[in-house]
Design an enzyme around this catalytic site. Structure first.
Site, mmCIF file in Angstrom:
data_model
loop_
_atom_site.group_PDB
_atom_site.id
_atom_site.type_symbol
_atom_site.label_atom_id
_atom_site.label_comp_id
_atom_site.label_asym_id
_atom_site.label_seq_id
_atom_site.Cartn_x
_atom_site.Cartn_y
_atom_site.Cartn_z
ATOM 1 N N TYR A 43 -23.912 0.007 18.385
ATOM 2 C CA TYR A 43 -24.051 0.590 16.988
ATOM 3 C C TYR A 43 -24.414 -0.433 16.064
ATOM 4 O O TYR A 43 -25.577 -0.231 15.358
ATOM 5 C CB TYR A 43 -22.949 1.266 16.413
ATOM 6 C CG TYR A 43 -22.894 2.081 15.400
ATOM 7 C CD1 TYR A 43 -23.552 3.474 15.073
ATOM 8 C CD2 TYR A 43 -22.692 1.562 13.955
ATOM 9 C CE1 TYR A 43 -23.770 4.093 13.986
ATOM 10 C CE2 TYR A 43 -22.919 2.128 12.663
ATOM 11 C CZ TYR A 43 -23.246 3.459 12.469
ATOM 12 O OH TYR A 43 -23.645 4.158 11.427
ATOM 13 N N SER A 76 -26.863 0.820 7.647
ATOM 14 C CA SER A 76 -25.266 0.876 7.535
ATOM 15 C C SER A 76 -24.758 -0.536 7.176
ATOM 16 O O SER A 76 -25.216 -1.586 7.010
ATOM 17 C CB SER A 76 -24.675 1.126 8.910
ATOM 18 O OG SER A 76 -23.302 0.786 8.872
#
Length: 253
Positions: A160, A147
């Site tokens: 995350y 990401s």
């Protein structure tokens, strides 16, 4: 979509292939003539994508898979090998995100779930895919979905961000393990991409994150698929241990 003739007939394992980026990569691989072995936790979604690939003239198998369990990752790879004789590539895409919270208010189960799926799931899939490639005696390519938050931070998402940074680090380290064996390992780092997962966060408002993107828009799943297929193909034959940002310039800002 750009043509990747060397992917025709290749056996590619994709996790999280039932929706979003994983779904589009599976469909693009099917269109390129690859044999797709699709793992997904949601059985209905995963089977639907495999059925769509076959309806379009492609070859696909589906197996329900929870990547948080190493045994299920091993079974997915074993299914590909038993059916097709080998695997040539893998897109380790399965991931999830929980609620935004400051770290001291983040539920333990959110930390556990995200680390189990987003980081440990990638590690398990790399382990079993690399072993199958070594045992098959053939070169291969593994692409991990990290990401933009594997490269930069985001408030209220420490768990995350930690998982996605871990994917980038694991990709670089594993690439060194297997570079001399002809197995290439790379990661993609997407920014905001129009997927059901993003829509759940934004309520479908495509402009919510566009203001923070230098290109002033969010990306499409096909823009991610184009990058993944390139990394899986021989066109990227001298690329390993790297991260490719697909973020409209966000990391450059």
């Amino acid at each position: 979509m750009q043509s990747y003739p060397d992917l025709e007939g290749k056996v590619i394992v994709v996790t999280g292939g039932g929706s979003g980026m994983g779904r589009d990569v599976c469909l693009a691989l099917g269109q390129a003539g690859a044999r797709v072995v699709l793992g997904n936790r949601n059985q209905l979604d995963g089977q639907a994508v495999a059925d769509q690939i076959r309806a379009q003239g492609g070859v696909a198998l589906f197996q329900q898979t929870d990547v948080a369990r190493s045994t299920e990752c091993a079974a997915l790879v074993a299914r590909a090998v038993s059916h097709f004789g080998r695997i040539d590539g893998a897109f380790n895409n399965a991931g999830l995100q929980r609620a935004f919270n400051d770290m001291h208010e983040t539920p333990d189960e959110d930390v556990s779930d995200v680390i189990d799926v987003n980081l440990k799931g990638v590690l398990y899939m790399m382990k079993h895919a690399a072993r199958a490639m070594l045992e098959g005696g053939a070169a291969g390519s593994i692409v991990n979905n990290s990401s933009i938050f594997g490269l930069k931070a985001m408030p209220r998402l420490a768990y995350y961000v930690a998982a996605k940074h871990g994917v980038v680090g694991a990709t670089r380290a594993a690439a060194l393990d297997y570079a001399a064996h002809g197995i290439r390992i790379n990661a993609i780092c997407p920014g905001p991409i129009k997927t059901p997962s993003l829509d759940r966060v934004t309520g479908g408002d495509d402009l919510m994150y566009a203001g923070g993107v230098p290109m002033a828009r969010i990306g499409t799943p096909r823009e991610v698929s184009n990058a993944v297929l390139w990394l899986l193909s021989a066109q990227s034959s001298y690329v390993t241990g790297t991260t490719l940002s697909i973020d409209g310039g966000m990391c450059a800002a």
